[in-house]
Write a protein that holds these residues in place. Structure first.
Motif, mmCIF file in Angstrom:
data_model
loop_
_atom_site.group_PDB
_atom_site.id
_atom_site.type_symbol
_atom_site.label_atom_id
_atom_site.label_comp_id
_atom_site.label_asym_id
_atom_site.label_seq_id
_atom_site.Cartn_x
_atom_site.Cartn_y
_atom_site.Cartn_z
ATOM 1 N N THR A 97 -0.246 -5.358 -2.277
ATOM 2 C CA THR A 97 -1.410 -4.824 -2.981
ATOM 3 C C THR A 97 -2.493 -5.891 -3.106
ATOM 4 O O THR A 97 -3.671 -5.622 -2.866
ATOM 5 N N ILE A 98 -2.073 -7.118 -3.457
ATOM 6 C CA ILE A 98 -3.063 -8.189 -3.621
ATOM 7 C C ILE A 98 -3.771 -8.448 -2.296
ATOM 8 O O ILE A 98 -5.005 -8.491 -2.224
ATOM 9 N N GLY A 231 -0.594 6.749 -4.884
ATOM 10 C CA GLY A 231 0.470 5.930 -5.448
ATOM 11 C C GLY A 231 1.436 5.365 -4.442
ATOM 12 O O GLY A 231 2.610 5.681 -4.435
ATOM 13 N N TYR A 232 0.955 4.512 -3.556
ATOM 14 C CA TYR A 232 1.868 3.783 -2.681
ATOM 15 C C TYR A 232 1.855 2.316 -3.106
ATOM 16 O O TYR A 232 1.045 1.914 -3.936
ATOM 17 N N GLU A 233 2.739 1.522 -2.547
ATOM 18 C CA GLU A 233 2.894 0.114 -2.925
ATOM 19 C C GLU A 233 2.880 -0.048 -4.451
ATOM 20 O O GLU A 233 3.578 0.681 -5.124
ATOM 21 N N ALA A 234 2.090 -0.981 -4.986
ATOM 22 C CA ALA A 234 2.137 -1.220 -6.430
ATOM 23 C C ALA A 234 1.063 -0.443 -7.185
ATOM 24 O O ALA A 234 0.899 -0.629 -8.383
ATOM 25 N N TYR A 235 0.323 0.423 -6.498
ATOM 26 C CA TYR A 235 -0.789 1.106 -7.163
ATOM 27 C C TYR A 235 -0.361 1.991 -8.341
ATOM 28 O O TYR A 235 -1.145 2.156 -9.275
ATOM 29 N N PRO A 236 0.861 2.570 -8.351
ATOM 30 C CA PRO A 236 1.217 3.373 -9.532
ATOM 31 C C PRO A 236 1.207 2.566 -10.819
ATOM 32 O O PRO A 236 1.030 3.135 -11.895
ATOM 33 N N GLN A 237 1.416 1.258 -10.743
ATOM 34 C CA GLN A 237 1.493 0.460 -11.969
ATOM 35 C C GLN A 237 0.161 -0.182 -12.328
ATOM 36 O O GLN A 237 0.114 -1.067 -13.182
ATOM 37 N N ILE A 238 -0.895 0.241 -11.649
ATOM 38 C CA ILE A 238 -2.197 -0.380 -11.894
ATOM 39 C C ILE A 238 -3.180 0.686 -12.356
ATOM 40 O O ILE A 238 -3.143 1.823 -11.887
ATOM 41 N N GLU A 291 10.126 11.823 11.359
ATOM 42 C CA GLU A 291 8.680 11.690 11.475
ATOM 43 C C GLU A 291 8.050 11.667 10.106
ATOM 44 O O GLU A 291 8.636 12.162 9.138
ATOM 45 N N VAL A 292 6.868 11.078 10.039
ATOM 46 C CA VAL A 292 6.189 10.985 8.749
ATOM 47 C C VAL A 292 4.677 10.861 8.954
ATOM 48 O O VAL A 292 4.223 10.337 9.973
ATOM 49 N N PHE A 293 3.944 11.411 7.998
ATOM 50 C CA PHE A 293 2.497 11.167 7.928
ATOM 51 C C PHE A 293 2.267 10.234 6.743
ATOM 52 O O PHE A 293 2.645 10.574 5.630
ATOM 53 N N THR A 294 1.691 9.079 6.994
ATOM 54 C CA THR A 294 1.400 8.153 5.896
ATOM 55 C C THR A 294 -0.104 8.037 5.735
ATOM 56 O O THR A 294 -0.821 7.913 6.721
ATOM 57 N N ARG A 295 -0.540 8.070 4.490
ATOM 58 C CA ARG A 295 -1.978 7.903 4.245
ATOM 59 C C ARG A 295 -2.194 6.676 3.394
ATOM 60 O O ARG A 295 -1.542 6.513 2.366
ATOM 61 N N VAL A 296 -3.097 5.814 3.816
ATOM 62 C CA VAL A 296 -3.474 4.676 2.978
ATOM 63 C C VAL A 296 -4.996 4.623 2.899
ATOM 64 O O VAL A 296 -5.690 5.148 3.761
ATOM 65 N N SER C 2 -3.122 4.751 -14.324
ATOM 66 C CA SER C 2 -3.846 5.816 -13.649
ATOM 67 C C SER C 2 -2.904 6.983 -13.380
ATOM 68 O O SER C 2 -1.688 6.828 -13.306
ATOM 69 N N LYS C 3 -3.509 8.146 -13.242
ATOM 70 C CA LYS C 3 -2.725 9.361 -13.006
ATOM 71 C C LYS C 3 -2.187 9.306 -11.575
ATOM 72 O O LYS C 3 -2.957 9.246 -10.632
ATOM 73 N N VAL C 4 -0.883 9.301 -11.433
ATOM 74 C CA VAL C 4 -0.318 9.226 -10.088
ATOM 75 C C VAL C 4 0.405 10.515 -9.768
ATOM 76 O O VAL C 4 1.278 10.971 -10.496
#
Lengths: 359, 154, 150
Positions: A97-98, A231-238, A291-296, C2-4
């Protein structure tokens, strides 16, 4: 009705660091239609899956683009990890994330510099790139690379940051933030800049939605989409909110990106405050099957990785949909009805990354 | 002619690179690294350029573009290939659309390795290119002078 | 905090003749076309059309499985922004897309090689078929000539 003529634009053009070609149909000074033709940078890296295994492909994915290189690598390893159900250690998630937000800061500063150059403010261009060098110094200090870091691997990251370095990051970020506040005055308050940007290249929310616009380009028109809230990587906690503007002109796009600079600095501060101790990576065994679709969310908007494996070391299909590719229809729409003199600025406001687009 | 020798102009063209080398070329021209202190000036016009910086490999599409840019530059001229892709094709060498390094299209004088090439090595390449350009200008001048005296003698 | 909201991606397998109907339905639900792509697996083409919901972050993917030489209708009349995706599918995999609103005719990237991501075996079969068809046509022409001479 005036006489229509077709003016070729590019591929080699002073305002474009990368080659793209547009056929502009103009009537007097107004643009009636713009037809892009791409392919000058097409390499065909999606075909390399036949020659390299899924671990080596990390380095190919990182070389999709030199500006958001880290994010491409991150999206790729995240796709493989979600196919193989690998749980990445928390520390690796925070480090990713950083670094991702550091890439965003350097990319937005780069874009601000190019924009300043396009409307003729050369020293402002140099100022933006000078601040960007401070960001690159931090990146180099922590990863060893300036533009292509190669710190991702399937299952985690390769390099760590100790507490001294994190403290150094915080000190330097304070200085960078101060300097951004200084250049922000010129971008948002200068009279000449306002006349070049305000009301130029308007795109409504409905148009942006229909044309599939993503990233700051779409958010400046009122689309609330910011894939980081997925909410991927550490974004859920930010804690952060997507920056959305309803105005939809070039000025709003510039404003959105400047505000995102502060947002990214804030995200890095939160991540440094919350980073846990622990392992950097986990062992990964076997081959991806599924298979997977990933969005960033990249600096230019949402990128979609489609990865399909069939239980072999070589993948079956890797497809990268980059943000600029999604923004191309939006660009053609904003060019319609614009003045010929505004074309360079309008092309820049989508923050084009042609090497991403053509892969 | 003497002044041109001191201050050659640089034209940058992005072949099919990943963009990493392009922004490093731009970064080496901005004040922190400041390649312009060696006398070069960045230009967008091939008709006034003396040194061509190519980043990225050559694909079927940009082969003619690079050749045309090279032909439009006045003689004498120097070509610098920046980055591993421009030197050999690099990581993309096996891709279906890549023909190889910049030397597939035009004769290259100086190769700058690195993925992405660092500004320090790009500046080193530019300095060598300036020296080579001055040498070639001297040879060019001597040839012109010889041709002139030859016509006068007749 | 934030809303996840991280809903799982939805994959919906549909028949080729249902494609346009489902695309219209999803468009009227207010979804944004996120991407469209093709892949080759087990002798068939897999076409994926993904639609993103910008409020719930749900990604709905329509999956169509078509034969290599099957004709596929274009969705550009419903969603004009799909034009670059469909041109890319056409160029990379030689998907027979019909009625594109802006047809670059395999000149989007201007790759010299035809359908670079399609496996060699498929292309060889095609060449063999084309050669056989060519032979047949030649034979027919020769027959005609002979008849004319007679």
């Amino acid at each position: 009705m005036g006489k229509r003529s077709v003016v070729p634009f590019g591929p080699q053009h002073p305002v474009l660091p990368e080659p793209v070609h547009l056929d502009l149909v103009i009537e007097d000074e107004k643009i009636v239609e713009a037809v892009p033709s791409i392919g000058f940078v097409h390499r065909g890296l999606e075909s390399l899956i036949a020659k390299k295994d899924y671990n080596e492909m990390v380095y190919v994915a990182e070389r999709t683009c030199g500006i958001c290189s880290f994010m491409h690598g991150m999206a790729y390893v995240e796709s493989i990890e979600s196919i193989m159900n690998v749980e990445v250690p928390d520390r690796a998630k925070f480090l990713r994330t950083i670094w991702a937000e550091m890439s965003r800061i350097h990319s937005h500063l780069l874009w601000l510099g190019l924009l300043a150059d396009a409307f003729g403010y050369e020293s402002l261009f140099y100022q933006c790139w000078r601040i960007r060098e401070n960001v690159l110094d931090l990146i180099e200090l922590s990863t060893g690379g300036r533009v292509i870091f190669s710190v991702n691997k399937v299952g985690g990251v390769i390099k760590d940051m100790d507490s001294d370095m994190l403290a150094h990051f915080l000190r330097e970020l304070d200085k960078i933030e101060e300097e951004i506040r200084e250049i922000q005055k010129t971008f948002l308050l200068d009279y000449s800049v306002e006349t070049r940007l305000k009301g130029v290249g308007y795109l409504s929310k409905q148009q942006a939605h229909d044309l599939g616009c993503v990233g700051p380009f779409g958010r400046a028109s009122g689309l609330p989409s910011d894939t980081r809230t997925r909410g991927y990587e550490a974004y859920p906690q930010i804690d952060f909110e997507p920056i959305v503007s309803e105005i939809g002109d070039s000025y709003a796009r510039c404003e959105c990106r400047i505000l995102e600079l502060y947002q990214s600095i804030d995200i890095i501060r939160q991540a440094i405050a919350k980073i846990p101790d622990g392992e950097l990576s986990v062992q990964v065994k076997g081959n991806p099957d599924g298979e997977v679709f990933t969005r960033v969310e990249q600096p230019r908007g949402e990128a979609i990785y489609y990865v399909k494996g069939e239980g072999k070391a070589n993948l079956n299909r890797l497809r990268i949909r980059t943000p600029t590719f999604a923004n191309l229809p939006g660009l053609c729409e904003t060019l319609k009805g614009a003045d010929y003199a505004d074309v360079p600025i309008l092309i820049l406001t989508i923050d084009p990354c042609i090497s991403c687009t053509e892969r | 002619m003497a002044k041109v020798k001191e201050s050659p102009w640089v034209l940058h063209y992005d072949g099919s690179s990943c963009n990493g080398c392009d922004i490093e070329v731009l970064a080496s021209l901005t004040p922190v690294y400041d390649a312009e202190r060696f006398g070069v000036v960045n230009t967008g016009d091939p008709l006034q350029a003396d040194i061509l910086l190519i980043t990225g490999g050559i694909n079927t599409q940009n082969l003619s573009v690079v050749k045309q840019l090279y032909d439009q530059m006045p003689r004498p001229k120097v070509v610098v290939a920046v980055g591993t892709c421009a030197c050999t094709g690099g990581i993309f060498k096996e891709c279906y659309n890549i023909l190889g390094g910049a030397d597939k299209a035009v004769p290259v004088d100086i190769y700058v390795p690195g993925c992405a090439a660092r500004p320090q090595s790009i500046i080193d390449g530019i300095v060598q290119a300036v020296e080579l350009f001055q040498k070639r200008s001297d040879e060019h001048d001597a040839a012109v002078a010889a041709a002139k005296s030859g016509t006068q003698a007749k | 905090m934030s809303k996840v909201i991280c809903p799982p991606n939805v994959l919906e397998e549909i028949r080729l003749d249902e494609l346009l109907k489902r695309v219209i339905e999803l468009k009227h639900e207010g979804l944004r076309l996120a991407q469209a792509c093709a892949a080759y697996a087990q002798g068939k083409l897999e076409l994926s059309y993904s639609f993103a919901n910008d409020e719930t972050y749900e990604l709905t993917t329509l999956r169509v499985i078509a034969d290599v030489d099957e004709e596929v209708p274009s969705i550009t009349e419903i969603i004009p922004a799909a034009v670059f995706y469909e041109n890319e599918m056409k160029e990379m995999f030689d998907v027979k897309i019909q009625q594109l609103s802006l047809d670059y005719d395999k000149k989007l990237y201007r790759i010299e090689e035809d359908a670079p991501l399609l496996p060699e075996s498929v292309k060889e079969e095609r060449r063999a078929a084309a050669a056989a068809a060519g032979d047949a046509a030649q034979a027919a022409e020769e027959e005609k000539k002979e008849e004319a001479q007679d």
